[in-house]
Scaffold this motif. Structure first.
Motif, PDB file in Angstrom:
ATOM      1  N   LEU A  38       0.817  -1.210   0.000  1.00  0.00           N
ATOM      2  CA  LEU A  38       0.000   0.000   0.000  1.00  0.00           C
ATOM      3  C   LEU A  38       0.857   1.268   0.000  1.00  0.00           C
ATOM      4  N   ARG A  39       1.958   1.254   0.742  1.00  0.00           N
ATOM      5  CA  ARG A  39       2.777   2.463   0.873  1.00  0.00           C
ATOM      6  C   ARG A  39       3.804   2.603  -0.255  1.00  0.00           C
ATOM      7  N   ASP A  40       4.559   1.534  -0.513  1.00  0.00           N
ATOM      8  CA  ASP A  40       5.709   1.648  -1.410  1.00  0.00           C
ATOM      9  C   ASP A  40       5.356   1.421  -2.873  1.00  0.00           C
ATOM     10  N   PHE A  41       4.327   0.615  -3.123  1.00  0.00           N
ATOM     11  CA  PHE A  41       3.970   0.305  -4.509  1.00  0.00           C
ATOM     12  C   PHE A  41       2.729   1.069  -4.966  1.00  0.00           C
ATOM     13  N   TRP A  42       1.767   1.242  -4.057  1.00  0.00           N
ATOM     14  CA  TRP A  42       0.552   1.977  -4.412  1.00  0.00           C
ATOM     15  C   TRP A  42       0.588   3.412  -3.884  1.00  0.00           C
ATOM     16  N   HIS A  43       1.658   3.759  -3.196  1.00  0.00           N
ATOM     17  CA  HIS A  43       1.973   5.144  -2.821  1.00  0.00           C
ATOM     18  C   HIS A  43       0.891   5.828  -1.976  1.00  0.00           C
ATOM     19  N   THR A  86     -13.562  -1.799   3.509  1.00  0.00           N
ATOM     20  CA  THR A  86     -14.850  -2.469   3.319  1.00  0.00           C
ATOM     21  C   THR A  86     -14.616  -3.858   2.763  1.00  0.00           C
ATOM     22  N   ASP A  87     -15.733  -4.572   2.451  1.00  0.00           N
ATOM     23  CA  ASP A  87     -15.600  -5.869   1.792  1.00  0.00           C
ATOM     24  C   ASP A  87     -15.584  -5.732   0.263  1.00  0.00           C
ATOM     25  N   GLY A  88     -15.809  -4.513  -0.237  1.00  0.00           N
ATOM     26  CA  GLY A  88     -15.636  -4.232  -1.662  1.00  0.00           C
ATOM     27  C   GLY A  88     -16.760  -4.633  -2.583  1.00  0.00           C
ATOM     28  N   LEU A  89     -17.848  -5.166  -2.042  1.00  0.00           N
ATOM     29  CA  LEU A  89     -18.940  -5.615  -2.895  1.00  0.00           C
ATOM     30  C   LEU A  89     -19.882  -4.458  -3.229  1.00  0.00           C
ATOM     31  N   SER A  90     -20.675  -4.654  -4.263  1.00  0.00           N
ATOM     32  CA  SER A  90     -21.535  -3.572  -4.750  1.00  0.00           C
ATOM     33  C   SER A  90     -22.786  -3.382  -3.911  1.00  0.00           C
ATOM     34  N   CYS A  91     -23.090  -4.341  -3.044  1.00  0.00           N
ATOM     35  CA  CYS A  91     -24.281  -4.230  -2.205  1.00  0.00           C
ATOM     36  C   CYS A  91     -23.879  -3.892  -0.773  1.00  0.00           C
ATOM     37  N   ALA A 112     -10.669  -2.248  -0.365  1.00  0.00           N
ATOM     38  CA  ALA A 112     -11.547  -3.408  -0.225  1.00  0.00           C
ATOM     39  C   ALA A 112     -10.732  -4.654   0.099  1.00  0.00           C
ATOM     40  N   PHE A 113     -11.186  -5.382   1.101  1.00  0.00           N
ATOM     41  CA  PHE A 113     -10.692  -6.731   1.360  1.00  0.00           C
ATOM     42  C   PHE A 113     -11.807  -7.675   0.909  1.00  0.00           C
ATOM     43  N   GLY A 114     -11.756  -8.082  -0.355  1.00  0.00           N
ATOM     44  CA  GLY A 114     -12.791  -8.942  -0.907  1.00  0.00           C
ATOM     45  C   GLY A 114     -12.372 -10.398  -0.906  1.00  0.00           C
ATOM     46  N   HIS A 115     -13.320 -11.265  -1.245  1.00  0.00           N
ATOM     47  CA  HIS A 115     -13.063 -12.702  -1.295  1.00  0.00           C
ATOM     48  C   HIS A 115     -12.963 -13.134  -2.756  1.00  0.00           C
ATOM     49  N   TRP A 116     -11.757 -13.495  -3.177  1.00  0.00           N
ATOM     50  CA  TRP A 116     -11.504 -13.860  -4.573  1.00  0.00           C
ATOM     51  C   TRP A 116     -12.455 -14.945  -5.061  1.00  0.00           C
ATOM     52  N   GLY A 117     -12.695 -15.953  -4.253  1.00  0.00           N
ATOM     53  CA  GLY A 117     -13.502 -17.088  -4.672  1.00  0.00           C
ATOM     54  C   GLY A 117     -14.978 -16.791  -4.816  1.00  0.00           C
ATOM     55  N   HIS A 151     -14.418   1.693  -5.680  1.00  0.00           N
ATOM     56  CA  HIS A 151     -13.313   1.591  -4.728  1.00  0.00           C
ATOM     57  C   HIS A 151     -11.989   1.903  -5.421  1.00  0.00           C
ATOM     58  N   THR A 152     -11.033   2.367  -4.636  1.00  0.00           N
ATOM     59  CA  THR A 152      -9.759   2.791  -5.214  1.00  0.00           C
ATOM     60  C   THR A 152      -8.689   1.704  -5.180  1.00  0.00           C
ATOM     61  N   HIS A 153      -8.801   0.771  -4.231  1.00  0.00           N
ATOM     62  CA  HIS A 153      -7.804  -0.285  -4.085  1.00  0.00           C
ATOM     63  C   HIS A 153      -8.507  -1.585  -3.689  1.00  0.00           C
ATOM     64  N   LEU A 154      -8.097  -2.667  -4.318  1.00  0.00           N
ATOM     65  CA  LEU A 154      -8.750  -3.958  -4.093  1.00  0.00           C
ATOM     66  C   LEU A 154      -7.717  -5.002  -3.679  1.00  0.00           C
ATOM     67  N   LEU A 155      -7.906  -5.563  -2.503  1.00  0.00           N
ATOM     68  CA  LEU A 155      -7.120  -6.697  -2.042  1.00  0.00           C
ATOM     69  C   LEU A 155      -8.054  -7.899  -2.022  1.00  0.00           C
ATOM     70  N   LEU A 156      -7.864  -8.805  -2.964  1.00  0.00           N
ATOM     71  CA  LEU A 156      -8.775  -9.927  -3.135  1.00  0.00           C
ATOM     72  C   LEU A 156      -8.152 -11.169  -2.510  1.00  0.00           C
ATOM     73  N   VAL A 157      -8.711 -11.570  -1.392  1.00  0.00           N
ATOM     74  CA  VAL A 157      -8.123 -12.610  -0.556  1.00  0.00           C
ATOM     75  C   VAL A 157      -8.558 -13.985  -1.054  1.00  0.00           C
ATOM     76  N   ASP A 158      -7.572 -14.825  -1.336  1.00  0.00           N
ATOM     77  CA  ASP A 158      -7.829 -16.173  -1.846  1.00  0.00           C
ATOM     78  C   ASP A 158      -7.542 -17.186  -0.748  1.00  0.00           C
TER      79      ASP A 158
END
Length: 301
Positions: A38-43, A86-91, A112-117, A151-158
Motif C-alpha cells: 500500500l505504501r511503497d507500490f501503491w503510494h 470495506t468488503d468491496g462488494l456492490s451491495c 476493499a478486502f474482498g473474497h476472490w472465490g 473503490h480505489t484499491h482492491l485486495l482480493l483474498v484467496d
C-alpha cells in the motif's frame, strides 16, 4: 513479495473513468507485506484513522441518512487522512461507500478486502502477461457478489474456496489490528445495516477490544441491536438470562425477533449487548453531524 497472477490496474465499470489498483493475495499474507504494498507500490500515505465499514446484504437506508453518511465520512476522511476499509462488494455498506466516493470526488482511499472465490467474473482480473501496465477490464454482473465500481484499491483474498459467500475476514481484521497496535492508528468500526453473520463477527470484534458505532436507521442488524438496546439499556443483566424472568419482560425482545428470520439466534444480540460499553449508537434524527460523532469516538484512543 506477494506472488500472484492477478494484479495491476482495472477499470471496474464500462463508461466509467474510475480505475483501481488490485491484487489477489493469500489469506495467510503477512501484514508487513500488505502495508509495504500500500505504501511503497501503491503510494498511499499512512492514515490518521481507520474507518472499518461493516454491513453486508441489501438494506434500504432513508435518503437523508444515506446522504448524511456519505457527506460526513467524506468530510471526516479528508480531515483525518482516513483509510476506509470495506468488503468491496456492490451491495450493502460497501456500496454506500462506493457511491460516496463517486459523489464526493474520491476524497479518501477506499480499500476493499474482498473474497476472490466469491467475486463474480474474478477470472477476468487475471493478468496472463503479468504486465502491471496493462489496463484490465472488469464487467460486473447484477449480483450481490460483484465488485463495487468505485473503490480505489482492491485486495482480493484467496483462501482456496470458491463459493458465493464472504470469506471469514480474518486477514482484514488482522491488518486493522496491526495498524492499531503497531502504529497507534485509531480504529473505529461502523455498522451500517448488516446481517446475522455480521453480528457474529461484531461480537468477535468487541471481545477483542474493538470500538463500534451502530448507525440507527440503516436497517438490518444495526437496527435490531438499537431496538434491543433501547428496551434493556437501563438493566445490568438481561431478563432472559434470569430464572425469575417474567413473560411481560420478554415482549420487546419478541417483537424484535419476529422481524427476523425464524431461526435467528437471540444470543448474537445478547452477546453484543454484553459489550455495550464499547458500542455507540448514532441516531441521525438526534445528531445531525456524523463526522463530529466519529471524531468524538476516536478520542477513546
Amino acid at each position: 513479495m506477494l506472488p500472484t497472477d492477478a494484479f495491476g490496474v482495472v477499470k471496474l465499470l464500462k463508461g466509467s473513468y474510475n480505475t483501481a489498483r488490485y491484487l489477489r493475495l493469500s489469506n495467510d499474507s503477512d501484514c508487513d507485506d500488505i502495508l509495504q504494498l500500500l505504501r511503497d507500490f501503491w503510494h498511499l500515505s499512512m492514515p490518521g484513522i481507520i474507518l472499518s465499514i461493516i454491513g453486508s446484504g441489501n438494506t434500504v437506508i432513508p435518503h437523508k441518512l444515506y446522504q448524511t453518511i456519505q457527506r460526513d465520512i467524506a468530510k471526516v476522511g479528508k480531515l483525518t487522512r482516513a483509510w476506509v476499509l470495506t468488503d468491496g462488494l456492490s451491495c450493502g455498506s460497501s456500496g454506500v461507500i462506493g457511491h460516496m466516493l463517486s459523489t464526493h470526488g474520491y476524497p479518501v482511499p477506499a480499500i476493499a478486502f474482498g473474497h476472490w472465490g466469491s467475486v463474480k467474473n474474478s477470472d477476468s482480473l487475471r493478468n496472463p502477461d503479468e504486465d502491471p501496465s496493462i489496463l484490465m477490464h472488469y464487467d460486473p454482473e447484477s449480483s450481490e457478489y460483484s465488485l463495487d465500481p468505485n473503490h480505489t484499491h482492491l485486495l482480493l483474498v484467496d483462501d482456496g474456496m470458491v463459493k458465493d459467500t464472504k470469506c471469514n475476514d480474518s486477514l482484514r481484521r488482522d491488518f486493522e489490528k496491526y495498524l492499531l497496535t503497531q502504529f497507534n492508528i485509531p480504529l473505529l468500526y461502523n455498522m451500517i445495516g448488516g446481517t446475522e453473520e455480521d453480528g457474529r463477527m461484531l461480537h468477535s470484534i468487541l471481545e477483542g477490544g474493538g470500538k463500534v458505532v451502530m448507525v440507527k436507521g440503516s436497517g438490518g442488524f444495526a437496527d435490531d441491536y438499537c431496538d434491543f438496546h433501547k428496551h434493556y439499556e437501563d438493566q445490568q443483566d438481561l431478563p432472559i438470562q434470569c430464572s425469575c424472568f417474567q413473560e411481560s419482560q420478554m415482549k420487546p425482545c419478541k417483537k424484535i425477533i419476529e422481524k427476523m428470520d425464524h431461526d435467528f439466534d437471540i444470543h448474537i444480540l445478547t452477546n453484543v449487548w454484553k459489550n455495550r460499553k464499547s458500542v455507540s449508537i448514532y441516531d441521525y434524527t438526534q445528531v445531525s453531524d456524523y463526522d463530529a460523532f466519529i471524531e468524538k469516538k476516536t478520542i477513546i484512543y
